[in-house]
Design an enzyme around this catalytic site. Structure first.
Site, PDB file in Angstrom:
ATOM      1  N   SER A   1       0.592  -1.104  -0.269  1.00 43.53           N
ATOM      2  CA  SER A   1       0.205  -0.060  -0.045  1.00 43.53           C
ATOM      3  C   SER A   1       0.712   1.727  -0.297  1.00 43.53           C
ATOM      4  O   SER A   1       1.942   0.934   0.804  1.00 43.53           O
ATOM      5  CB  SER A   1      -0.947   0.254   1.007  1.00 43.53           C
ATOM      6  OG  SER A   1      -1.689   1.144   1.394  1.00 43.53           O
TER       7      SER A   1
ATOM      8  N   GLU B   1       0.457   3.667   1.634  1.00 47.00           N
ATOM      9  CA  GLU B   1       0.582   4.406   3.229  1.00 47.00           C
ATOM     10  C   GLU B   1       1.614   4.287   4.102  1.00 47.00           C
ATOM     11  O   GLU B   1       2.237   4.080   4.789  1.00 47.00           O
ATOM     12  CB  GLU B   1      -0.858   3.552   3.585  1.00 47.00           C
ATOM     13  CG  GLU B   1      -2.270   3.875   3.755  1.00 47.00           C
ATOM     14  CD  GLU B   1      -2.282   5.639   4.671  1.00 47.00           C
ATOM     15  OE1 GLU B   1      -2.857   6.425   4.478  1.00 47.00           O
ATOM     16  OE2 GLU B   1      -1.962   4.689   5.987  1.00 47.00           O
TER      17      GLU B   1
ATOM     18  N   TYR C   1      -1.827   0.458  10.378  1.00 53.10           N
ATOM     19  CA  TYR C   1      -1.812  -0.006   8.987  1.00 53.10           C
ATOM     20  C   TYR C   1      -0.807  -0.436   8.028  1.00 53.10           C
ATOM     21  O   TYR C   1      -0.378  -0.736   7.777  1.00 53.10           O
ATOM     22  CB  TYR C   1      -3.053   0.255   8.731  1.00 53.10           C
ATOM     23  CG  TYR C   1      -3.618  -0.052   7.411  1.00 53.10           C
ATOM     24  CD1 TYR C   1      -4.192  -1.036   6.411  1.00 53.10           C
ATOM     25  CD2 TYR C   1      -2.572   0.827   6.153  1.00 53.10           C
ATOM     26  CE1 TYR C   1      -4.186  -1.847   5.442  1.00 53.10           C
ATOM     27  CE2 TYR C   1      -2.696   0.374   4.568  1.00 53.10           C
ATOM     28  CZ  TYR C   1      -4.109  -1.445   4.866  1.00 53.10           C
ATOM     29  OH  TYR C   1      -4.156  -1.352   3.230  1.00 53.10           O
TER      30      TYR C   1
HETATM   31  P1  NAP Z   1     -11.060  -4.290   1.847  1.00 53.71           P
HETATM   32  O1  NAP Z   1     -12.492  -4.391   1.052  1.00 53.71           O
HETATM   33  O2  NAP Z   1     -12.025  -4.357   2.887  1.00 53.71           O
HETATM   34  O3  NAP Z   1     -11.700  -6.604   1.691  1.00 53.71           O
HETATM   35  C1  NAP Z   1     -10.632  -6.491   2.985  1.00 53.71           C
HETATM   36  C2  NAP Z   1     -10.795  -8.693   2.447  1.00 53.71           C
HETATM   37  O4  NAP Z   1      -9.814  -8.743   3.471  1.00 53.71           O
HETATM   38  C3  NAP Z   1     -11.906  -9.265   2.716  1.00 53.71           C
HETATM   39  O5  NAP Z   1     -12.654 -10.424   2.216  1.00 53.71           O
HETATM   40  C4  NAP Z   1     -11.967  -9.502   4.419  1.00 53.71           C
HETATM   41  O6  NAP Z   1     -13.293 -10.371   4.478  1.00 53.71           O
HETATM   42  C5  NAP Z   1     -10.463  -9.915   4.499  1.00 53.71           C
HETATM   43  N1  NAP Z   1     -10.148 -10.664   5.917  1.00 53.71           N
HETATM   44  C6  NAP Z   1     -10.169  -9.689   6.327  1.00 53.71           C
HETATM   45  N2  NAP Z   1      -9.089 -10.609   7.366  1.00 53.71           N
HETATM   46  C7  NAP Z   1      -8.805 -11.245   7.297  1.00 53.71           C
HETATM   47  C8  NAP Z   1      -8.437 -12.787   7.366  1.00 53.71           C
HETATM   48  N3  NAP Z   1      -8.316 -13.102   9.295  1.00 53.71           N
HETATM   49  N4  NAP Z   1      -8.215 -13.827   7.416  1.00 53.71           N
HETATM   50  C9  NAP Z   1      -9.093 -14.382   6.151  1.00 53.71           C
HETATM   51  N5  NAP Z   1      -9.518 -12.942   5.435  1.00 53.71           N
HETATM   52  C10 NAP Z   1      -9.503 -11.790   6.175  1.00 53.71           C
HETATM   53  O7  NAP Z   1      -9.790  -4.866   1.156  1.00 53.71           O
HETATM   54  P2  NAP Z   1      -9.801  -4.028  -0.907  1.00 53.71           P
HETATM   55  O8  NAP Z   1     -10.057  -2.733  -0.469  1.00 53.71           O
HETATM   56  O9  NAP Z   1     -10.472  -4.823  -1.559  1.00 53.71           O
HETATM   57  O10 NAP Z   1      -7.744  -4.037  -0.442  1.00 53.71           O
HETATM   58  C11 NAP Z   1      -7.530  -5.070  -0.782  1.00 53.71           C
HETATM   59  C12 NAP Z   1      -6.063  -5.161  -0.256  1.00 53.71           C
HETATM   60  O11 NAP Z   1      -5.425  -4.327  -0.965  1.00 53.71           O
HETATM   61  C13 NAP Z   1      -6.158  -5.401   1.188  1.00 53.71           C
HETATM   62  O12 NAP Z   1      -5.108  -5.914   1.845  1.00 53.71           O
HETATM   63  C14 NAP Z   1      -6.179  -3.900   1.404  1.00 53.71           C
HETATM   64  O13 NAP Z   1      -5.131  -3.380   2.172  1.00 53.71           O
HETATM   65  C15 NAP Z   1      -5.086  -3.745   0.377  1.00 53.71           C
HETATM   66  N6  NAP Z   1      -5.399  -2.177  -0.858  1.00 53.71           N
HETATM   67  C16 NAP Z   1      -6.244  -1.556  -0.475  1.00 53.71           C
HETATM   68  C17 NAP Z   1      -6.209  -0.649  -1.306  1.00 53.71           C
HETATM   69  C18 NAP Z   1      -7.280   0.826  -1.731  1.00 53.71           C
HETATM   70  O14 NAP Z   1      -7.492   1.815  -1.822  1.00 53.71           O
HETATM   71  N7  NAP Z   1      -8.289  -0.152  -1.674  1.00 53.71           N
HETATM   72  C19 NAP Z   1      -4.910   0.661  -1.590  1.00 53.71           C
HETATM   73  C20 NAP Z   1      -3.694  -0.842  -0.881  1.00 53.71           C
HETATM   74  C21 NAP Z   1      -3.941  -1.450  -0.520  1.00 53.71           C
HETATM   75  P3  NAP Z   1     -14.882 -10.069   5.069  1.00 53.71           P
HETATM   76  O15 NAP Z   1     -15.462  -9.648   4.233  1.00 53.71           O
HETATM   77  O16 NAP Z   1     -14.465 -11.719   5.553  1.00 53.71           O
HETATM   78  O17 NAP Z   1     -14.237  -9.150   6.255  1.00 53.71           O
HETATM   79  N1  GDD Z   2     -12.545   7.523   6.151  1.00 45.63           N
HETATM   80  C1  GDD Z   2     -12.402   8.829   6.202  1.00 45.63           C
HETATM   81  N2  GDD Z   2     -13.904   9.066   6.624  1.00 45.63           N
HETATM   82  N3  GDD Z   2     -11.779   9.402   5.297  1.00 45.63           N
HETATM   83  C2  GDD Z   2     -11.740  10.907   6.205  1.00 45.63           C
HETATM   84  C3  GDD Z   2     -13.072  10.958   6.616  1.00 45.63           C
HETATM   85  C4  GDD Z   2     -14.258  10.531   7.196  1.00 45.63           C
HETATM   86  O1  GDD Z   2     -14.822  10.503   7.646  1.00 45.63           O
HETATM   87  N4  GDD Z   2     -13.014  12.476   6.464  1.00 45.63           N
HETATM   88  C5  GDD Z   2     -11.662  12.638   5.664  1.00 45.63           C
HETATM   89  N5  GDD Z   2     -11.095  12.108   5.656  1.00 45.63           N
HETATM   90  C6  GDD Z   2      -9.741  11.761   4.932  1.00 45.63           C
HETATM   91  C7  GDD Z   2      -8.606  10.605   5.533  1.00 45.63           C
HETATM   92  O2  GDD Z   2      -8.470  11.046   6.845  1.00 45.63           O
HETATM   93  C8  GDD Z   2      -7.673  10.308   4.808  1.00 45.63           C
HETATM   94  O3  GDD Z   2      -6.588  11.612   4.583  1.00 45.63           O
HETATM   95  C9  GDD Z   2      -8.393  10.348   3.439  1.00 45.63           C
HETATM   96  O4  GDD Z   2      -9.815  11.056   3.823  1.00 45.63           O
HETATM   97  C10 GDD Z   2      -8.745   8.978   2.907  1.00 45.63           C
HETATM   98  O5  GDD Z   2      -9.601   8.282   3.716  1.00 45.63           O
HETATM   99  P1  GDD Z   2      -9.475   6.973   3.674  1.00 45.63           P
HETATM  100  O6  GDD Z   2     -10.543   6.262   2.506  1.00 45.63           O
HETATM  101  O7  GDD Z   2      -9.925   5.811   5.122  1.00 45.63           O
HETATM  102  O8  GDD Z   2      -8.334   5.835   2.901  1.00 45.63           O
HETATM  103  P2  GDD Z   2      -6.980   6.041   3.829  1.00 45.63           P
HETATM  104  O9  GDD Z   2      -6.141   6.753   2.253  1.00 45.63           O
HETATM  105  O10 GDD Z   2      -6.449   6.260   4.469  1.00 45.63           O
HETATM  106  O11 GDD Z   2      -6.995   4.723   3.577  1.00 45.63           O
HETATM  107  C11 GDD Z   2      -7.151   3.352   2.059  1.00 45.63           C
HETATM  108  O12 GDD Z   2      -6.021   3.772   1.092  1.00 45.63           O
HETATM  109  C12 GDD Z   2      -5.045   3.030   1.053  1.00 45.63           C
HETATM  110  C13 GDD Z   2      -4.380   3.138   0.230  1.00 45.63           C
HETATM  111  O13 GDD Z   2      -2.836   4.625   0.206  1.00 45.63           O
HETATM  112  C14 GDD Z   2      -7.445   1.943   2.484  1.00 45.63           C
HETATM  113  O14 GDD Z   2      -8.052   1.179   1.603  1.00 45.63           O
HETATM  114  C15 GDD Z   2      -5.920   1.424   2.481  1.00 45.63           C
HETATM  115  O15 GDD Z   2      -6.533   0.222   3.329  1.00 45.63           O
HETATM  116  C16 GDD Z   2      -5.470   1.299   1.229  1.00 45.63           C
HETATM  117  O16 GDD Z   2      -3.631   0.886   1.494  1.00 45.63           O
END
Ligand code: NAP
Ligand code: GDD
Length: 320
Positions: free
Chosen positions: A124, A126, A148
């Protein structure tokens, strides 16, 4: 013979898009699901009869070894994690067990059962946290700002370490934020688009948010899962930044989303300190030149279209 891919996190946003992509490519898809008191297969409902679901949990290495022995996948995609940054501050140990140690459990299960399996790790942006350079590339130093981010950094380095120590074909995708109508409701994009739809339909009057100044590099999840698959198909495993190269503030996101529904955001958005974080990531913007050059990866969907797509999907879902 069809290739078999195993997806950890198949019930999540990315897992569902990746499963669809792999089915289109002719794969047999096995998804690992953890035990839950209610069924949460909404995102995979349309493909559920074309994939195999099997029980397992990142917290239980034996379950992972059993799954690999039973299903003998050629490729494993580890998308499972406690993925919400805010929750990682209130549940740092669970986040570490799942998002950090979970990676070691999967890698070790692969090493033990079949080191020929190709592995993808969902790393990520992050990990860049308090960014040390703009834009961020594969060689930008990491400085995570949340439990995280720290956990993901551990998982990233374990992936590199198992590649270098045991010769595993293990790649780490450093993905910037990616969104879709299937995004969890707690993440800011979906929280905003769902909130806009509720206000438009008269189901709510205000939307409470935290830091509107944070800037993110937001792309479309279906574009990003293509990059995961491409990494696993390379002869040589490696690490890649996947991003759009553009950054937008939360405020811009809010403006585009409210505009899409013909609403004035200033009449509805309330700043609530409950949504501020103990430490914030102020600015993310990635440089994906390496992915463009080596993988031939490009994204299709632009920021404004993504937000408009999500508002439209939320309006449609709430009108039913
Ligand atoms: P998500 O919607 O939160 O999905 C997370 C998945 O992990 C769900 O299927 C969840 O299962 C499963 N999980 C959680 N704890 C588990 C455990 N103990 N054992 C087995 N499965 C478990 O996340 P996403 O947005 O699809 O992201 C996919 C991956 O990419 C994650 O690793 C996230 O950290 C990473 N990532 C995401 C982003 C982004 O912007 N979306 C960016 C960078 C990296 P349940 O449905 O049962 O909860
Ligand atoms: N969730 C949330 N809720 N975020 C808010 C809010 C609110 O009400 N208001 C402002 N924000 C700001 C957060 O402080 C952050 O700076 C930004 O919106 C994005 O927040 P999220 O959408 O929660 O995502 P994230 O950037 O913290 O994390 C996501 O992206 C990562 C990749 O950079 C997640 O998907 C992580 O799993 C992923 O790795």
């Amino acid at each position: 013979m069809a290739k078999r891919a195993l997806i950890l996190g198949v019930t999540g946003q990315d897992g569902s898009y990746l499963a669809e992509l792999l089915l289109e490519q002719g794969y047999e898809v096995v998804g690992v699901v953890r035990r839950s008191s209610t069924v949460n297969f909404e995102r995979i409902a349309e493909i559920q009869d074309r994939i195999t679901l099997t029980p397992g949990d990142l917290l239980d290495e034996g379950s992972l070894i059993n799954v690999l022995r039973e299903h003998k996948p050629h490729e494993v995609y580890n998308l499972a994690a406690q993925s919400f940054v805010q929750t990682s501050f209130s549940q740092p140990v669970l986040t570490g067990e799942t998002t950090a140690m979970g990676v070691t459990r999967v890698l070790d299960a692969i090493r033990i059962t079949d080191p020929e399996i190709r592995y993808y790790q969902a790393s990520s942006s992050e990990m860049f946290g308090k960014v040390q350079a703009v834009p961020q590339t594969e060689s930008t130093p990491f400085y995570p700002r949340s439990p995280y981010g720290v956990a993901k950094l551990y998982g990233h380095w374990m992936t590199v370490n198992y590649r270098e120590s045991y010769g595993l074909h293990a790649s780490s995708g450093i993905l910037f934020n990616h969104e879709s109508p299937r995004r969890g409701l707690e993440f800011v994009t979906r929280k905003v688009t769902h909130g806009v739809a509720k206000i438009k339909l008269g189901l709510a009057s205000e939307l409470r948010l935290g830091n509107l100044d944070a800037q993110r590099d937001w792309g479309y999840a279906a574009d990003y899962v293509r990059a995961m698959w491409l990494m696993v198909q390379q002869d040589t495993p490696d690490d890649f930044v996947i991003s759009t190269g553009e950054t937008h503030s939360v405020k811009e996101l809010v403006e585009v989303a409210f505009d899409a529904a013909g609403l004035n955001w200033e009449k509805h958005v309330v700043i609530d300190p409950a949504f501020l974080r103990p430490a914030e990531v102020d600015l993310l913007v990635g440089d994906s030149s390496k992915a463009h050059r080596v993988l031939g990866w490009q994204r299709d969907v632009q920021f404004a279209s993504l937000v408009q797509m999500m508002v439209a999907a939320d309006l449609k879902a709430l009108q039913i």
